[in-house]
Design an enzyme around this catalytic site. Sequence first.
Site, PDB file in Angstrom:
ATOM      1  N   SER A 103       0.848  -1.186   0.000  1.00  0.00           N
ATOM      2  CA  SER A 103       0.000   0.000   0.000  1.00  0.00           C
ATOM      3  C   SER A 103       0.885   1.237   0.000  1.00  0.00           C
ATOM      4  CB  SER A 103      -0.901   0.001   1.236  1.00  0.00           C
ATOM      5  OG  SER A 103      -1.525   1.270   1.381  1.00  0.00           O
ATOM      6  N   HIS A 104       0.340   2.348  -0.450  1.00  0.00           N
ATOM      7  CA  HIS A 104       1.037   3.623  -0.343  1.00  0.00           C
ATOM      8  C   HIS A 104       1.164   4.035   1.118  1.00  0.00           C
ATOM      9  CE1 HIS A 104       0.224   3.779  -4.585  1.00  0.00           C
ATOM     10  NE2 HIS A 104       0.918   4.867  -4.700  1.00  0.00           N
ATOM     11  N   SER A 105       0.360   3.442   1.958  1.00  0.00           N
ATOM     12  CA  SER A 105       0.361   3.814   3.365  1.00  0.00           C
ATOM     13  C   SER A 105       0.800   2.629   4.203  1.00  0.00           C
ATOM     14  CB  SER A 105      -1.048   4.266   3.767  1.00  0.00           C
ATOM     15  OG  SER A 105      -1.206   4.235   5.172  1.00  0.00           O
ATOM     16  N   GLY A 130       3.696   6.507  -0.065  1.00  0.00           N
ATOM     17  CA  GLY A 130       4.362   6.119  -1.309  1.00  0.00           C
ATOM     18  C   GLY A 130       4.669   4.640  -1.240  1.00  0.00           C
ATOM     19  N   SER A 134       0.089   2.985  -8.841  1.00  0.00           N
ATOM     20  CA  SER A 134       1.543   2.957  -8.862  1.00  0.00           C
ATOM     21  C   SER A 134       2.101   1.859  -7.959  1.00  0.00           C
ATOM     22  CB  SER A 134       2.133   4.318  -8.521  1.00  0.00           C
ATOM     23  OG  SER A 134       1.598   4.818  -7.325  1.00  0.00           O
TER      24      SER A 134
END
Lengths: 217, 255
Positions: free
Chosen positions: B9-11, B46, B73
């Site tokens: 995950s981005h987090s 990110g 992404s």
Amino acid sequence: MGLDVGWAQEWVRRTARVVAEHRAELSELDRAIGDGDHGENLNRGFTAVVAKLDALDPPPAQVGDVLKLVATTLMSTVGGAAGPLYGTAYLRAAKVTGLDELDAAAVVAMVEAGLEGIVARGKAVPGEKTMVDAWTPAANAAQAAAADGADPAGVLDAAARAAEEGAVATDPLVATKGRASYLGERSAGHRDPGAASSALVLRAAAEAASGTGTGAS
Amino acid sequence: MTVALVLVSHSALVARGTAELAAQMAPDVRLLPAGGLPVGDGEEIGTSLDRVLDAVTEGLADGDVVVLTDLGSAVLTAETALEMLDDDDARRVRTPSAPFVEGAVAAAVAAQQGGDVDAVANAAEAAGRPADGGAPGSPLGAPAPAPTGDDAGGHAAEAPGHPAGGDTPGDVVRATAVLRNPLGLHARPAALLARHVAATGVPVRVQGVDGASVLGLMALGAVGGDELTIEASGPGAAEVVAGVVELVEGGFGEA
């Protein structure tokens, strides 16, 4: 005259300066149609690249050595889509530049490899409002310039100009790829940040080759 | 061969939280969060290629790996990581396209139930499709509005896909049970029930949905006081139905 590892290093350093100078603007573009961090991400990435370049011991011998360093560093430090996309672009470019010097044809191959990397990774086609909309005209212009007998610096200049025009041409497009695609029609009327940064990257390459410009615009 | 889940995950919080959620329903599955981007001493939103590579490598040490990703992404980062593996390792990894949390839960349950890497990946992807009451690999498929016996390939010793022609419609065992725990068929009880049903190998319908599907059961939104109709047919049906009734009326330890 061919472009050697000294040119490649100068390209990287110019890119880092330009990205640092434009980081607020790039993030602003990204705020309009993305998550607002493109400028910061690229700045962090290229700052890390320069640090690694300075620390490389022994120093890089070939153009591809420098490009590979850019690739792996960006992949590890740039957290959004730009990391994998630019990373793969530079990695593919590195694969075709294991040379001491690039002539015009090799420069064309480098730009084309960069485009191929972005397309392979992100699977965008032209018209989706992405980096591809800068790199595709850049690769085409590079090829045309080389066919017309331009020298390596001339090839890069043509590529940079086409990328700049390509970035501007993304303004009216509706995004169908990436975070901007969530906005649909509302993404129209804004420049794609990845295309904008791609134009900066290629212009830095051109200026490093011709020895002109200050890295600011 | 166990299947581990890598959660990209981005987090970092989302990755860890999702791992926690899935762990409730899959206590024996290795859940490897790989979220967030380390920056300096801290962490930012990110995805990190290095984190993903480390998690995938860790997962591959003991089995196959299914990688779940949140936004676009994260997929790029995951694919970049996969390209850095050698071919043999890459073959043991799947990157299904699935909603992050629901896919993680479905995949974890499938892994807990002993699914192989493809079954686990398929479970994740099915989570992204409208609930049709049928878990992937379930012999039941879409729910029928009224119970019939002709889709039961129900003998535990037979492979799913046993031809329906020989089954008689009169075999249905039906019972009702009232949920005693206030929250009814929320995540944990749904998982308990689904695991129980899956372990019997007998196809069971609960309120018309596949009793082995965690998400199908949760989607019923059944709460304490609701009456559930439980149906099964074929060999072992009576015992299985009785077992489900007992679970429901036992309140899943929450009543």
